[in-house]
Design a protein around this motif. Structure first.
Motif, short mmCIF file in Angstrom:
data_model
loop_
_atom_site.label_atom_id
_atom_site.label_comp_id
_atom_site.label_asym_id
_atom_site.label_seq_id
_atom_site.Cartn_x
_atom_site.Cartn_y
_atom_site.Cartn_z
N SER A 42 10.42 -1.13 -2.89
CA SER A 42 9.69 0.03 -2.37
C SER A 42 9.83 -0.12 -0.87
O SER A 42 8.99 -0.73 -0.22
N LYS A 66 5.89 6.38 -3.89
CA LYS A 66 7.35 6.56 -3.78
C LYS A 66 7.81 6.99 -2.40
O LYS A 66 9.00 7.12 -2.16
N LYS A 109 12.33 6.65 -5.23
CA LYS A 109 12.85 7.71 -6.10
C LYS A 109 14.26 7.43 -6.63
O LYS A 109 14.81 8.22 -7.40
N LEU A 127 10.48 6.27 -13.37
CA LEU A 127 9.17 6.32 -12.69
C LEU A 127 8.03 6.55 -13.67
O LEU A 127 6.94 6.00 -13.51
#
Ligand code: MN
Length: 506
Positions: free
Chosen positions: A88, A59, A21, A28
């Motif tokens: 990630s 996410k 995020k 995104l």
């Protein structure tokens, strides 16, 4: 649906993009749009046989876990493609990956092919950071000792798509094995070792079950075959093959052809009633059958059933898996046996065949339908399809049970032009082994490879390598680069590695 049907386009591969995020909603949204484009391109690629389905960008740990759980239970999902366009952070993947039971290919790609030299800025960077994001993703899978395939390159490149395609074919075959049922009619050829094995271990490792049936269970179906069904098959034989004069209408041995059709009708009924994807038989247990099934086995194999002669259930299951991998590709796949050698100083060849049961998917031209005596088994002369195989690259694969594990062994070959064999009454293929016959056969024998194999002119070593990775078993390849000393050393290392591997998983 027939258990035997092989339709790869009904199967799904999920494209999952890893993110976080940190960069905000706008980034995104852009990532999701990019990922959809990648999924759509892979989906329409002629090199990838399965559907490629976009899934929402991951996410958080909860999202990663939920997606892996969904993949586990989605009946048509055969595996995941993961790609981390940016960092990630991998701890968010641990719980999901720990539970994941479907195959995984890690696609290390970047949405933008080129660096936009004059305009590159930090917004570009936020979207195109797989260069480090995917390394974090790779670390956690190595840390967790997860079996997977890594594919590197631009997503539009054919070489990248071909690698994903090979993996998809292996994943489809793996999916097909889960819950598959194989029937073993009779036991194996007496005293033969390599066709034996631990069926409980196989079911735990591979997901398929093998159960024995008395030949009487098949004979019941053969005797119950109705005349119209048998006649319809006879008509198909007459139309599809070059039928030998004595098997034609009014021919002296027409009855043998009708008997083959009756056996085929019975086999079809037995297999479809039991939902089997393949079967084995043995010439030492044919009570109640007039002839050893030849043509019926050949025709069922051509439709996608796995087959192993003399009770060879491991080769039967492997042939079925290779049929799934090869679905839609040029070139056939068959049960095979190393039959005899040509040991000329200038041209060393292997003649591959079996006493009857070679699949006409590998036939060059129209097979001829013939009847000849069979030296063993003590039954009436069986009807069989006789043909040659077209030249070109191919391979032989053997799955063996080493007691503490399974080993998949592959030898790449070149099928060469057939030569007239007027007195040999069986379907056959003639090949040259890589790197040469002496090295290949020596390596094969040291590795304990069987005389029975799955032979294919469509399946590649890459597919089998991906398949072995999914199954978590040893793969040994004999190809143009094989050198015996290194090969033997690898067998010794593998012995230790596979013995220790279970202990390294924690
Ligand atoms: Mn055999």
């Amino acid at each position: 649906m027939n258990a035997n049907t092989i339709e790869l386009k009904e199967l799904e591969v999920w494209l999952i993009t890893g993110s976080q995020k940190l960069y905000g909603e706008a980034a995104l949204r852009k990532v999701a749009a990019n990922s959809q484009k990648i999924a759509a391109t892979l989906d329409t690629s002629g090199n990838i046989p399965a559907k490629v389905v976009f899934k929402p960008v991951v996410k958080s740990p909860a999202e990663a876990t939920a997606l892996c759980q969904q993949a586990n239970t989605a009946p048509n999902c055969i595996g995941l493609i993961t790609w981390c366009h940016t960092f990630s952070p991998s701890k968010m993947w641990i719980n999901g990956l720990k539970q994941l039971r479907k195959p995984l290919v890690h696609l290390h790609t970047q949405f933008n092919r080129d660096i936009p030299w004059s305009s590159i800025d930090m917004d570009f960077m936020n979207l195109n950071q797989a260069a480090h994001g995917d390394r974090e993703h790779g670390f956690i899978m190595s840390r967790m000792r997860l079996n997977r395939k890594v594919v590197v390159g631009f997503w539009q490149d054919a070489t990248v798509q071909k690698q994903i395609g090979a993996w998809s074919r292996a994943a489809a075959a793996w999916h097909d094995w889960q819950g598959a049922r194989f029937a073993r009619l009779g036991d194996n050829m007496r005293e033969v070792a390599v066709t034996e094995g631990d069926k409980v271990s196989a079911q735990m490792q591979f997901g398929y079950s093998v159960n024995g049936y008395g030949i009487g269970d098949l004979v019941q179906h053969v005797n119950a075959a109705n005349a119209s069904e048998v006649n319809a098959l006879v008509e198909q034989y007459d139309a599809a093959y070059a039928v030998a004069p004595k098997l034609r209408k009014q021919g002296a041995m027409r009855k043998s052809l009708v008997e083959a059709a009756r056996i085929e009708a019975g086999l079809r009924s037995f297999l479809s009633e039991g939902g089997f994807k393949g079967f084995t038989d043995t010439f030492e247990d044919l009570h109640g059958l007039v002839q050893l099934p030849g043509t019926p086995v050949q025709r069922l194999m051509a439709e996608g059933y796995g087959f192993g002669a003399e009770g060879d259930w491991k080769t039967c299951a492997l042939v079925r898996a290779m049929k799934v991998m090869a679905s839609g590709l040029q070139g056939g796949t068959s049960f095979m046996e190393d039959y005899t050698y040509h040991l000329s100083p200038t041209d060393k060849l292997v003649l591959g065949a079996h006493m009857l049961e070679i699949c006409p998917s590998i036939a060059k031209g129209r097979p001829s339908l013939e009847v000849h005596p069979l030296g063993i088994g003590g039954k009436a002369d069986p009807v069989r399809l006789v043909f040659d195989t077209p030249p070109g690259p191919g391979l032989n694969a053997s799955l063996i049970d080493l007691g503490n594990r399974f080993r998949l062994l592959v030898n790449e070959v070149d099928v060469v032009k057939s030569r007239p064999l007027p007195k040999l009454p069986v379907a056959r293929t003639l090949w040259r082994c890589w790197p040469d016959l002496a090295t290949a056969a020596t390596a094969w024998i040291y590795a304990g490879g069987a005389h029975h194999t799955g032979f294919s002119q469509a399946v590649t070593t890459e597919m089998l390598e991906d398949f072995a990775t999914m199954a978590g078993i040893e793969l040994v390849v004999i190809d143009a680069d094989t050198r015996l000393r290194e090969f033997n050393q690898a067998l010794r290392w593998n012995e230790v590695y596979h013995h220790l591997r279970s202990g390294m998983m924690a």
